[in-house]
Structures are given as C-alpha cells and as structure tokens.
Design a protein around this motif. Sequence first.
Motif, PDB file in Angstrom:
ATOM      1  N   PRO A  54      19.951  17.266  -1.136  1.00  0.00           N
ATOM      2  CA  PRO A  54      20.838  17.347  -0.119  1.00  0.00           C
ATOM      3  C   PRO A  54      20.494  17.368   1.243  1.00  0.00           C
ATOM      4  CG  PRO A  54      21.465  18.811  -1.921  1.00  0.00           C
ATOM      5  CD  PRO A  54      20.079  18.311  -2.247  1.00  0.00           C
ATOM      6  N   ILE A  57      20.305  13.766   1.906  1.00  0.00           N
ATOM      7  CA  ILE A  57      21.599  13.376   1.718  1.00  0.00           C
ATOM      8  C   ILE A  57      22.379  13.704   3.115  1.00  0.00           C
ATOM      9  CG2 ILE A  57      24.002  13.482   1.128  1.00  0.00           C
ATOM     10  CD1 ILE A  57      22.564  13.537  -1.778  1.00  0.00           C
ATOM     11  N   LEU A  61      24.036  11.059   5.433  1.00  0.00           N
ATOM     12  CA  LEU A  61      25.508  11.046   6.063  1.00  0.00           C
ATOM     13  C   LEU A  61      25.467  11.187   7.390  1.00  0.00           C
ATOM     14  CD1 LEU A  61      26.666  13.653   3.356  1.00  0.00           C
ATOM     15  CD2 LEU A  61      27.175  11.160   3.288  1.00  0.00           C
ATOM     16  N   TRP A  66      31.499   8.988   7.047  1.00  0.00           N
ATOM     17  CA  TRP A  66      32.014   9.464   5.700  1.00  0.00           C
ATOM     18  C   TRP A  66      33.036  10.518   5.840  1.00  0.00           C
ATOM     19  CZ3 TRP A  66      30.572  13.919   2.021  1.00  0.00           C
ATOM     20  CH2 TRP A  66      31.486  13.428   0.632  1.00  0.00           C
ATOM     21  N   LEU A 282      32.980  14.326   7.773  1.00  0.00           N
ATOM     22  CA  LEU A 282      32.009  14.791   7.112  1.00  0.00           C
ATOM     23  C   LEU A 282      30.519  14.221   7.573  1.00  0.00           C
ATOM     24  CD1 LEU A 282      34.298  15.734   5.355  1.00  0.00           C
ATOM     25  CD2 LEU A 282      32.576  16.318   3.576  1.00  0.00           C
ATOM     26  N   SER A 289      24.987  19.630  11.222  1.00  0.00           N
ATOM     27  CA  SER A 289      24.109  20.358  10.458  1.00  0.00           C
ATOM     28  C   SER A 289      22.822  20.021  10.410  1.00  0.00           C
ATOM     29  CB  SER A 289      24.655  20.066   8.948  1.00  0.00           C
ATOM     30  OG  SER A 289      25.839  20.401   8.569  1.00  0.00           O
TER      31      SER A 289
ATOM     32  N   GLN B 118      24.864  27.255   4.590  1.00  0.00           N
ATOM     33  CA  GLN B 118      26.355  26.578   5.314  1.00  0.00           C
ATOM     34  C   GLN B 118      25.864  25.275   5.504  1.00  0.00           C
ATOM     35  OE1 GLN B 118      25.333  29.844   6.969  1.00  0.00           O
ATOM     36  NE2 GLN B 118      27.281  30.871   7.405  1.00  0.00           N
ATOM     37  N   THR B 119      24.846  25.002   6.207  1.00  0.00           N
ATOM     38  CA  THR B 119      24.538  23.652   6.609  1.00  0.00           C
ATOM     39  C   THR B 119      24.339  22.670   5.484  1.00  0.00           C
ATOM     40  OG1 THR B 119      22.108  24.005   6.452  1.00  0.00           O
ATOM     41  CG2 THR B 119      23.050  24.369   8.571  1.00  0.00           C
ATOM     42  N   LEU B 120      24.384  23.301   4.212  1.00  0.00           N
ATOM     43  CA  LEU B 120      24.008  22.382   3.043  1.00  0.00           C
ATOM     44  C   LEU B 120      25.395  21.954   2.284  1.00  0.00           C
ATOM     45  CD1 LEU B 120      20.694  23.939   1.308  1.00  0.00           C
ATOM     46  CD2 LEU B 120      20.988  21.684   2.263  1.00  0.00           C
ATOM     47  N   VAL B 121      26.491  22.475   2.983  1.00  0.00           N
ATOM     48  CA  VAL B 121      27.635  22.554   2.173  1.00  0.00           C
ATOM     49  C   VAL B 121      28.255  21.190   1.990  1.00  0.00           C
ATOM     50  CG1 VAL B 121      30.287  22.944   2.359  1.00  0.00           C
ATOM     51  CG2 VAL B 121      28.460  24.715   2.615  1.00  0.00           C
ATOM     52  N   ILE B 122      28.203  20.486   3.149  1.00  0.00           N
ATOM     53  CA  ILE B 122      28.636  18.909   3.146  1.00  0.00           C
ATOM     54  C   ILE B 122      27.877  18.236   2.170  1.00  0.00           C
ATOM     55  CG2 ILE B 122      29.036  16.956   4.595  1.00  0.00           C
ATOM     56  CD1 ILE B 122      29.563  18.903   6.987  1.00  0.00           C
ATOM     57  N   PRO B 123      26.548  18.123   2.309  1.00  0.00           N
ATOM     58  CA  PRO B 123      25.630  17.195   1.377  1.00  0.00           C
ATOM     59  C   PRO B 123      25.825  17.822  -0.144  1.00  0.00           C
ATOM     60  CG  PRO B 123      24.158  18.441   2.607  1.00  0.00           C
ATOM     61  CD  PRO B 123      25.400  18.538   3.307  1.00  0.00           C
ATOM     62  N   VAL B 124      25.833  19.034  -0.274  1.00  0.00           N
ATOM     63  CA  VAL B 124      26.030  19.540  -1.717  1.00  0.00           C
ATOM     64  C   VAL B 124      27.348  18.921  -2.083  1.00  0.00           C
ATOM     65  CG1 VAL B 124      26.521  21.649  -3.050  1.00  0.00           C
ATOM     66  CG2 VAL B 124      24.369  21.247  -1.574  1.00  0.00           C
ATOM     67  N   ILE B 125      28.486  18.958  -1.638  1.00  0.00           N
ATOM     68  CA  ILE B 125      29.708  18.586  -1.983  1.00  0.00           C
ATOM     69  C   ILE B 125      29.694  17.021  -2.527  1.00  0.00           C
ATOM     70  CG2 ILE B 125      32.011  17.879  -1.067  1.00  0.00           C
ATOM     71  CD1 ILE B 125      32.252  20.306   0.653  1.00  0.00           C
ATOM     72  N   TYR B 126      28.928  16.339  -1.685  1.00  0.00           N
ATOM     73  CA  TYR B 126      28.432  14.875  -2.063  1.00  0.00           C
ATOM     74  C   TYR B 126      27.828  14.902  -3.330  1.00  0.00           C
ATOM     75  CZ  TYR B 126      27.297  10.125  -0.912  1.00  0.00           C
ATOM     76  OH  TYR B 126      26.853   8.679  -1.035  1.00  0.00           O
ATOM     77  N   VAL B 127      26.839  15.566  -3.476  1.00  0.00           N
ATOM     78  CA  VAL B 127      26.217  15.901  -4.906  1.00  0.00           C
ATOM     79  C   VAL B 127      26.801  16.040  -6.008  1.00  0.00           C
ATOM     80  CG1 VAL B 127      24.152  16.636  -6.172  1.00  0.00           C
ATOM     81  CG2 VAL B 127      23.829  16.151  -3.615  1.00  0.00           C
ATOM     82  N   LEU B 128      27.512  17.289  -5.839  1.00  0.00           N
ATOM     83  CA  LEU B 128      28.418  17.807  -6.857  1.00  0.00           C
ATOM     84  C   LEU B 128      29.723  16.773  -7.306  1.00  0.00           C
ATOM     85  CD1 LEU B 128      28.602  21.594  -6.126  1.00  0.00           C
ATOM     86  CD2 LEU B 128      27.114  20.498  -7.681  1.00  0.00           C
ATOM     87  N   LYS B 129      30.079  15.979  -6.178  1.00  0.00           N
ATOM     88  CA  LYS B 129      31.190  15.068  -6.712  1.00  0.00           C
ATOM     89  C   LYS B 129      30.501  14.081  -7.424  1.00  0.00           C
ATOM     90  CE  LYS B 129      34.936  14.545  -3.344  1.00  0.00           C
ATOM     91  NZ  LYS B 129      35.322  14.274  -1.835  1.00  0.00           N
TER      92      LYS B 129
END
Lengths: 316, 276
Positions: A54, A57, A61, A66, A282, A289, B118-129
């Motif tokens: 992540p 990613i 991103l 996105w 995002l 981020s 909290q800073t990982l939320v966006i990319p983690v959503i991407y991965v989990l999606k």
Amino acid sequence: MPASSTATAVPTAPRTVGPRPPLGRTRARRRETAADIAMMAPPLILVAGLIIVPIGIAVYLSFTDWNGFTSPPHTIGFRNYTRLIHDPAVKHAAFLTLLITAIGTIACNVLGLGVALLLNRNTRINAILRVLVFYPYVVGAVILGFLWSSILGTNGAVDAALGAHHSLPFLSDPKWAIATVVCVIVWSSFGVNVVLYLAGLQTVPDNVLEAAKIDGASPWQTFWRVKLPMLAPTVTVNVVLVVIGLLRVYELILALTAGGPAGETQSFVYNILTSSFDNTQLGYGAAQSVVLMVFIVVVTIVITAARRRSEQAVAA
Amino acid sequence: MTGRRAGRLLAVLVLVLIMVGPLYLMVTNAFKSQHDILTEPFGWPTSGFSLKYLHAALTSPDFNVVRAYGVTVLFVVAVNVLNLLIVGPASYAIARGTRRYHRAVMLVLLAGLFIPGQTLVIPVIYVLKALGLIGTIPGFLLFETTLTVPTTVFLFVAFVQTVPRELDEAARIDGASRYGTFWRVIFPLMRPVAATAMVLNSAGVWTDFVNPQFILGPQSGVYTVTTGVYAAISRLSTNYTVVYPNILLATAPVIVFYVFMQRRIIGGLTAGAIKG
C-alpha cells in the motif's frame, strides 16, 4: 508430546547419539529453514500486502486522478503535488497541524512531567489520581470529542451556565476554536505522558537522590541537575509519541468541531480523509498521505538523532 | 514549607476538577430533560431525574448499543487471537534465527512502526477492493491485525531473546517440533509481554474509528462503539437527551473495566512504550 512433533522426533532422536552424517545435517538444516519460513510467512505476507505494497500504491495513486471507482486510474504526473502546494485548504491544514503539534508537544510534556512529579510518591491517593488522569486513553478520541463538544459547544453546558449574555465562543469563533481544540487534545492525551514519566522517575536511583540531598541540593536543583538529565530517554519516548500522535490528529477534531467553523479546525489527516472521500478525489488524498508519511518518518529520525546527544550525556 | 504544601494541594485540586468535571456532566446530564440540561447543566438531577433518555438510547433504532458492544468486543478478541497466532511463532523464529534473512524479515515487519494507519487507508482500500475484501469483516480484521504486527514483533522478539536457548534444546531432545517448542515451552513464559501487547492492541482496536468507518464502512451495517456513536449523534448533536445518554453508554462499561484492570492497562502501556 503433541502429535505434530512425532514426525521430527523420530529422525532426530538417533542423531543425537552417534556422529551426524553430513547429508542428514544439511537435511535437518533445510527442515529448520522450512519451519522458519512457515513461521515467519504469515505476518510477512500481511505486512507486505497491507503496509509495504500500500505504501507503493499510495505513491502510484498520488500520480493519478483515481476517484475510487474508475479502474485503471489515469496517470496525471505531478499535478496532485503542484495542486496541494497551492491549495489554501491544504496549507491551512498543514499550518494548523504543525501548530497543534508544537504547542501540544510542549504542553503534554510539561504537564506530563509536572503531574508525574506531583504524584511521584507511592500513596493511595496518588494511585487514584494516576487512574484519573489516564482514563481518557481508554475512552477514545471520538467519544471524548463529542463529550467536550456538548460541554463547550453553542448551547453547551458551559454556555448554558454562563447565560445568554456572557456566552463564550469556544467552538464558534475560529481563534477560540483552535485554542479549544489544542486544550482538549492536551487534556485527552497528557495522562499517557504522566504515566510514562512516572515510570521514568522510578528508574532514577534513590542513592543518587540521596547524594544530591547530602550535597545540599535544593529540590529545584535536584530536578534540573539530577532528575531531568536522568530522564533523557523518557523525554525522547514522550516527545516522539506525542509528535507522531498529534501529526495525525483527526478523530477528536471530527467529533469536537467537525472541522468547523468554516473548515478552520481541519487538520492534515482531516483534510486527507474528508476532502478525498467526500469529493471522491482519492488520488489527491493519496498525494497528501505520501507527504504526511514522509514528513512523519523524517521528523521521527530528526528527533531521535537530536535527542541522542542528551541521552549520551546521561551515560557519560 | 507550608506554602509548598498548599501549592501541591491546589494543583491536585485543579487536576481532579478538570478530570472529573466532564465525567460529572456526562453522568448527571444523562438523566435530565433537554430543558433541565439547558437551564441547569451543572445541577444534580434530583427534580427531573428520569431513566427515560437512557432507555431511549438503549432501544434506539438508529444505534443498537448492545450489539455495537458485542461487535467491538468480538473484533478486539479476534485481532488479539490472530495477532498472537501470527506474530508469536514468527517472533520466536526471528529471535532464535542467526542468518541474514532473519534480520531482513525483522526490518520488514518493523517498517510499519512509523507509518500511521490513517495515511494507509486510501491505498489499503485499493488493495482490499482488488481482493474483494473491502467492506467485509475479514478484510477489516486482516488490516487491523496487520497494524498490530510491528509493535508486537518488537516486544516479542526482544522478550524471546532473553529466554535461554537451553530451554529450546531440552524441548528438542524431548522430541518437540519447533511449533511445539514455541507454544508449549516459550509461549507460557511470555505471559507478561503478551499481556502488554494485548493491552496496546485492545485499546487500539477499541478506540479505532478510521478503519471501521472507512474500511468496513456504514454500508456494511456493522457498527463498532465509536462508529455507532458517531452515526447516532453526529446528526443530532444539539439534542442533548440523545448525546449524553449515548456517551454514557459508550463510556461507562469501558471505564468500569479500566478501573478494575488499571494496574495491568497502565503497566502494559508503560512497558510497551518504554521498550518501543
């Protein structure tokens, strides 16, 4: 013995008796390595999949537009980064977060150490007071934010008690709101510092304090010349913890002011989450981020390096 | 000397006031009508004392508190169990390992130590999606467990390194496998450090808002105490007969639990922070 151990128990048992053949040795070693990998794989997969990848990613991103739905995202180069440099909301959030972090770090540490000194003696009352200053930690920021907002908000408890003509704009005036946010943050987190400083004070040896007393040091001198220098490692831990915690402040503000009035109390993380999810940007959120991540890592390294000198002074 | 004592007393008094004040308001106002809260917010609820509002909050169709407690407790337990199962053996392997890859694995696992969730939320959503796990309980638990890995590895590895290797040898001679050695010989010795990890991880999961809100999401219909309270009172934040009872319900059991476990909780946090 557990059933699972019999498989390895049979071949290894005779080997401890006679000289080991080289072939068996490499085989045992290989089996050892296999067990090692089996043991380390689960957390490695999790951390790789949900932290390391992540991070990559997020960087990817941050170069895209996105919105959370389109796939694949369009690459737009550095546009997110040039945009955030000029975005007044981001600038304000960054400034506010740095302000909260600076004031909060000083206040939490001064209060934390001060109250720790106050409660340092091992009495029953001090034990109760220690429990009292620490409870916000287990309640959590969201609920504390709501509680304080119903105390200090418009028509809140303090307002109602003061009466209509004397009400104070704790959360409705931008400057007041920022001050209130800082105070509530400090209130809700200094208990952790108290507890950590108390633990640090326990490590100051009694004979050193005794020696200082015999040499005629006043309590004031004992604090500045003996206790504080010996607490140097504790100070480092406290400063790093508070700084990292405050740079990512979000939940408390969300519940206390919802970023208001007019976005004046939106912190950096608040801006990342709210603006990127509400506006489904995002990619832009990812860019912010990345900036925060880099900043936190750099600040942590800088503080640890800067503190090393005063920590070494203790050892010397 | 007496001036000093008086100063001390005054400081303690101020401290008690600012810490107890909010609790007092939370408890007393949960039993008052909106009118009483607005006219006498600091008053003791003798005249208008009512359990009506607490009852309304307990049975509210917006937010089922009892269910939220159940869900959150289950999440806390699940993350702790997963954390011990996953991190325990790995920490043992790393602590006993002598090769270069052991160090490398350790460094990778510690990488998350300074990365705020909290800073990982966006990319983690991407991965989990991509994995089809976004908005699901397994996806949420996996991420929440992952966030506990760095600190726990740090604590566990440091602890296992203090356990003499002779114990491993003895277990091996008795025919134990590596897993057997860890779970039956080493792990029972790790009780204090496991307690520390559990305190830190439980508090982290219990008070977490961002992950249940954004990874699990309101559309999943699963609320924890924090996201439930947020959903219940953010819309009605000036209706104090909803706000105070909800806050009381969200806080009281935790505070009672905390008072009984305070030695362990405070001790656990201290041990965790000083080693971390």
